[in-house]
Design an enzyme around this catalytic site. Structure first.
Site, short mmCIF file in Angstrom:
data_model
loop_
_atom_site.label_atom_id
_atom_site.label_comp_id
_atom_site.label_asym_id
_atom_site.label_seq_id
_atom_site.Cartn_x
_atom_site.Cartn_y
_atom_site.Cartn_z
N GLU A 265 -67.86 37.24 31.86
CA GLU A 265 -67.23 37.25 31.05
C GLU A 265 -66.07 36.08 31.14
OE1 GLU A 265 -66.43 39.92 30.19
OE2 GLU A 265 -67.43 41.70 30.77
N CYS A 299 -58.10 35.40 28.64
CA CYS A 299 -59.09 35.37 27.84
C CYS A 299 -59.00 36.34 26.25
CB CYS A 299 -60.55 35.52 28.69
SG CYS A 299 -61.04 37.29 29.67
P1 NAD Z 1 -63.79 28.13 35.59
O1 NAD Z 1 -64.84 28.43 35.01
O2 NAD Z 1 -64.22 26.86 35.95
O3 NAD Z 1 -63.42 28.63 37.37
C1 NAD Z 1 -63.57 29.69 37.40
C2 NAD Z 1 -64.13 30.17 38.41
O4 NAD Z 1 -65.90 29.84 38.67
C3 NAD Z 1 -62.99 30.19 39.57
O5 NAD Z 1 -63.72 30.92 41.22
C4 NAD Z 1 -64.14 28.19 39.72
O6 NAD Z 1 -64.33 28.15 41.17
C5 NAD Z 1 -66.08 28.90 39.83
N1 NAD Z 1 -66.47 27.76 39.06
C6 NAD Z 1 -66.23 26.82 38.36
N2 NAD Z 1 -67.79 25.71 38.57
C7 NAD Z 1 -68.27 26.78 39.36
C8 NAD Z 1 -69.40 25.60 39.82
N3 NAD Z 1 -69.96 24.45 39.45
N4 NAD Z 1 -70.41 27.01 40.38
C9 NAD Z 1 -69.62 27.80 40.59
N5 NAD Z 1 -68.29 28.77 40.15
C10 NAD Z 1 -67.98 27.65 40.24
O7 NAD Z 1 -62.44 28.23 35.06
P2 NAD Z 1 -61.51 26.82 34.89
O8 NAD Z 1 -61.46 25.68 35.14
O9 NAD Z 1 -60.17 27.52 35.64
O10 NAD Z 1 -60.47 27.58 33.75
C11 NAD Z 1 -61.17 26.74 32.24
C12 NAD Z 1 -60.99 27.01 31.44
O11 NAD Z 1 -62.00 28.59 31.36
C13 NAD Z 1 -59.36 27.93 30.52
O12 NAD Z 1 -58.92 26.95 30.03
C14 NAD Z 1 -60.27 28.62 29.95
O13 NAD Z 1 -60.56 28.17 28.65
C15 NAD Z 1 -61.09 29.26 30.39
N6 NAD Z 1 -61.30 30.15 31.59
C16 NAD Z 1 -61.24 32.13 31.42
C17 NAD Z 1 -61.34 32.74 31.89
C18 NAD Z 1 -61.63 33.93 31.53
O14 NAD Z 1 -60.63 35.23 31.63
N7 NAD Z 1 -63.03 34.23 31.11
C19 NAD Z 1 -60.62 32.94 32.81
C20 NAD Z 1 -60.17 31.32 33.62
C21 NAD Z 1 -60.59 30.46 32.64
#
Ligand code: NAD
Ligand code: MN
Length: 501
Positions: A265, A299
């Protein structure tokens, strides 16, 4: 507000859990700590000792072991477990909501809504599991019967975001347990406290029910290390991720060599289309719901406002009146009267500022807001609700997900143009259409290349719907019977039947 008042934001009355939850036990991590900071105050809330790669590997082992136990658990017991988790969440609603607000900055009124939303996924998964049935397709020949069995996928691993720290766990865990799977969760580093508070609820409920204690775990730690431990573990059968498209792609690539099942997602770039034949007041109300929930950090938040040129001014004027009222309710997210808190972190507010500056540099006008909102005694992470008019599809605010409280408004002149603009991005999570014309409503809803369409509805999320995106917004569905299917493997048994004499 005074500096002293800021300290009141910490939900001090009850201790927070700072250990991981692995194999049915609270275990102190053995690696670098994850420091959880209140985004409204910058004050530390907790330090959670992270899990090392070897502890994460042990957690993956125990998760796989629990999957074998869950598979053997009768459906009635699984349903009892899931129903009691719903009740457990509701019983602890005030505590969970306070934690959500403290770790994410979500206004307390919205945090309460999230707790109930989380509970609703357990209700829904329990009902779906009770109704689940295999199939016996009509036989093509007299000598064969095909029996279609539903079996649990097995051990699953979830990575969840900070924007719905509790509800995104519930949306993944509830159907996993109901289907007979185990699930280990790596919560976002910003928001592990509500996950660990939920683990305490799970720990009590699972023992009362007599279900496998290791069926749920929470592993806090360095995200790539924890993810690698689970993805490479031969017992893990599925990864479910909610977060950015960027990280989703990285994880999908890591899962590919193992052909590990994935549900992703990812980010969106939701269009919010307002036609001249819309009820403009109603459209403005729905726009507020869609755009400003959690300060625009969901999102499915509207990202691009596509307005039919003839009503653009009228719509924006009515929206502005509402935005002005919202701007008067920015502040301490623990207060009942607050409607907007801080953004999650400095990167989030920097992204909002970059999008506003880029739009203005390319000719957009700031109709309202456009700057940070400084709140005395609180962190410098609040942003005024903002309306940008005269935007175009080349601007950063239209190409990228702003994930903040910014309305990027642009105009169109025909239905075909509106649909082309709406679909002209690589994302496909949510789209919105506002019109009172029934024919147009259906045409546009069908024409939108998005997994979720809000038709005169700015808040389409609900537990019974199959939520999920298309294109760069990911794959897989969560919620409802389809959510249960995501944790179900079909198997068929072909029975050869000899003719009687
Ligand atoms: P992100 O994708 O980095 O983080 C989401 C999850 O992924 C967190 O639990 C994080 O610890 C984990 N994660 C990050 N890098 C990882 C890796 N290399 N391996 C495994 N897990 C990893 O999102 P963010 O940095 O918090 O936010 C950045 C952008 O992402 C936001 O500005 C937004 O555009 C988008 N976002 C979308 C949603 C959604 O609901 N679809 C949620 C959060 C962020
Ligand atoms: Mn990230």
């Amino acid at each position: 507000m005074s500096g002293a008042a800021a300290h009141d934001l910490i939900p001090a009355p009850r201790a927070v859990e700072t250990r991981c939850y692995i194999g049915g036990e609270f275990v102190r991590g053995d690696a670098a700590p994850v420091v959880v900071v209140n985004p409204a105050t910058d004050l530390p809330l907790a330090e959670i000792a992270g899990a090392s790669p070897s502890l994460a590997a042990r957690a993956a082992d125990l998760n796989a072991h629990a999957a074998r136990e869950m598979r053997a658990l009768p459906i009635l017991k699984r349903v009892e477990l899931v129903r009691r988790l719903a009740a457990g969440v509701r019983n602890e609603a005030p505590h969970l909501a306070a934690l959500l607000t403290a770790e994410s900055g979500k206004p307390i009124v919205e945090s309460r809504g999230e707790v109930e939303y989380a509970a609703s996924f357990f209700d829904n998964a329990a009902a779906a599991a009770e109704m689940a049935a295999g199939e016996l397709p009509a036989s093509r020949t007299a000598d064969r019967r095909v029996l279609v069995l539903r079996e649990p996928v097995g051990a699953t691993f979830a990575i969840t975001p900070w924007n719905f720290p509790l509800a995104m766990i519930a949306r993944k865990l509830a159907p996993a347990l109901a289907a007979g799977c185990s699930q280990a969760v790596k919560p976002a580093e910003e928001t592990p406290l509500s996950a660990l508070a939920f683990a305490r609820i799970f720990d009590r409920v699972v023992r009362e029910v007599g279900a496998p204690t290791g069926a749920f775990s929470v592993v806090v730690g360095e995200p790539p290390q924890v993810a690698a431990a689970f993805i490479t573990h031969p017992g893990t059968r599925k990864l479910t991720f909610t977060g950015s498209t960027e990280v989703g792609r990285v994880l999908a690539a890591q899962c590919a060599p193992r052909l590990l099942r994935t549900a992703l997602e990812l980010g969106g770039n939701a269009p919010f289309i307002v036609f001249a034949d819309a009820d403009i007041d109603r459209a403005a109300d729905q726009a507020m719901l869609s755009k400003f929930r959690f300060m625009g950090q969901t999102c499915i938040c509207a990202n691009r406002f596509l307005l039919e040129a003839s009503i653009a001014e009228e719509f924006l004027a009515r929206l502005e009146a509402r935005v002005k009222a919202l701007a008067a309710a920015i502040g301490d997210p623990t207060l009942e009267s607050t409607r907007m808190g801080p953004l999650i972190n400095d990167a989030a507010i920097a992204k909002v500022e970059r999008h506003v500056a880029d739009a203005v540099a390319r000719g957009a006008r700031v109709r309202f807001g456009g700057t940070r909102a400084r709140i005395a005694g609180l962190a410098d992470r609040f942003h005024a609700p903002t309306i940008l008019e005269g935007c175009d599809p080349t601007m950063a605010c239209a190409c990228e997900e702003t994930f903040g409280p910014v309305v990027a408004a642009m105009t169109f002149r025909s239905e075909a143009e509106a649909l082309a603009m709406a679909n002209g991005v690589p994302y496909g999570l949510a789209g919105y259409v506002m019109t009172q014309d029934a024919d147009r409503l259906l045409r546009v809803a069908e024409g939108l290349e998005f997994g979720v369409v809000g038709a005169n509805d700015g808040a389409p999320s609900t537990a019974e719907a199959p939520f999920g995106g298309r294109k760069d917004s990911g794959l897989g569905k969560e919620g409802g019977g389809h959510g249960l299917d995501a944790y179900t493997e079909l198997k068929y048994v072909s029975l050869r039947v000899r003719a009687g004499s």
